[in-house]
Write an enzyme that holds these catalytic residues in place. Sequence first.
Site, short mmCIF file in Angstrom:
data_model
loop_
_atom_site.label_atom_id
_atom_site.label_comp_id
_atom_site.label_asym_id
_atom_site.label_seq_id
_atom_site.Cartn_x
_atom_site.Cartn_y
_atom_site.Cartn_z
N TYR A 232 38.93 37.70 32.02
CA TYR A 232 37.79 37.29 32.76
C TYR A 232 37.27 38.63 33.28
O TYR A 232 35.75 38.73 33.04
CB TYR A 232 38.20 36.29 33.83
CG TYR A 232 36.80 35.77 34.60
CD1 TYR A 232 35.76 35.10 34.02
CD2 TYR A 232 36.79 35.98 35.90
CE1 TYR A 232 34.76 34.57 34.77
CE2 TYR A 232 35.88 35.26 36.79
CZ TYR A 232 34.67 34.67 36.18
OH TYR A 232 33.68 34.21 36.78
N GLU B 64 51.08 41.45 34.27
CA GLU B 64 51.17 40.05 34.24
C GLU B 64 51.72 39.33 33.08
O GLU B 64 52.34 38.29 33.30
CB GLU B 64 49.81 39.46 34.66
CG GLU B 64 49.03 39.84 35.89
CD GLU B 64 49.58 39.36 36.96
OE1 GLU B 64 50.51 38.72 37.17
OE2 GLU B 64 49.01 39.70 38.23
#
Length: 341
Positions: free
Chosen positions: A122, A82
């Site tokens: 997360y 990402e």
Amino acid sequence: MKYVKLVSKMVILNSSKTDPNKILPMHYLWARQYYRNGVSNNWVPEEIGMQKDVEQWKSIKELKEDERRLIKWNLGFFSTAESLTANNIVLAIYRHITNPECRQYLLRQAFEEAIHTDTFIYCCDTLGLDPEEIYTMYKNVPSIKEKDDFVVNLTKSIFDPNFSTEGVDNIKKFLHDLIGYYVIMEGIFFYAGFAMMLALKRQNKMIGVGEQFEFIMRDESLHLAFGCDLINTIKTENPQVWTLEFQREIIKLIKTAVELEKSYAYDACPRGLLGINAEQFCDYVEYITDRRLERIGLPKAYFKENPFPWLSQSTDLSKEKNFFETRVTEYRQGGDLVWDE
Ligand code: FE
Ligand code: MN
């Protein structure tokens, strides 16, 4: 005609008429539409509960060793992929695409990549994973490293500070790199991972992480679609670059990428899990690759059936989830431009 004006001879690359600060009137309405679609899809990872995942991850009997491997492999690949895509947009593509409505979408895409990067932070945090393990898999796991290296190599020319898009050879290089980035990285290398995580979710395993992957997949399907429209626009405006020889070169590249994605699927899922196995992931990769090839005007190469017909629903979450319908409406209320041709 209010906000839209067709300016004659406006082109996306190397146009002396483009002023990056002057977005109205617009020329490429598809780019504007992607921006609006992206905004309608707003989400953040904290909206998704992870309690059940934490329990499953901690329990020895709820997840098998092979399932843990598959989860880790995918978190490992995506956690660094990402940022790689975000860097490509901001440092390479943005510099050469000066059209303001395309740039507006590129900024939106960059923001979405930041959300995706945040998703893996997360996941690591909530599951208590060892960040050193997850964030070094792109160097330490050969099938992940090969995919990343392939993309980095493929998108080298536009990172050269002296690169410009002037001239037939440079436009070819630029297209080649855009295909490497949008079609191969976002359109092929992400998809075995999506299929794996969503197949687990369908078995009620790691549903929070699965839902995060659904949201990412929906964003990525827009990134891919924007990328293909960008590629096709450059092709249409510069037909002299799209020679048969160049097409053959691109097809060869895509086929090599498919092989890398298939070895990744075998590596992440070596023995198969309840009802799913690496062969199916490979078929899926070939199936979606044909769709990518067609999308940029190349012939199909694999002719596979979709082994996971249920998976396409995942990019269309708004139909399934009431929660999302509400949010979409909320976001859509604000400041819609009415296109008046
Ligand atoms: Fe992403
Ligand atoms: Mn993306």
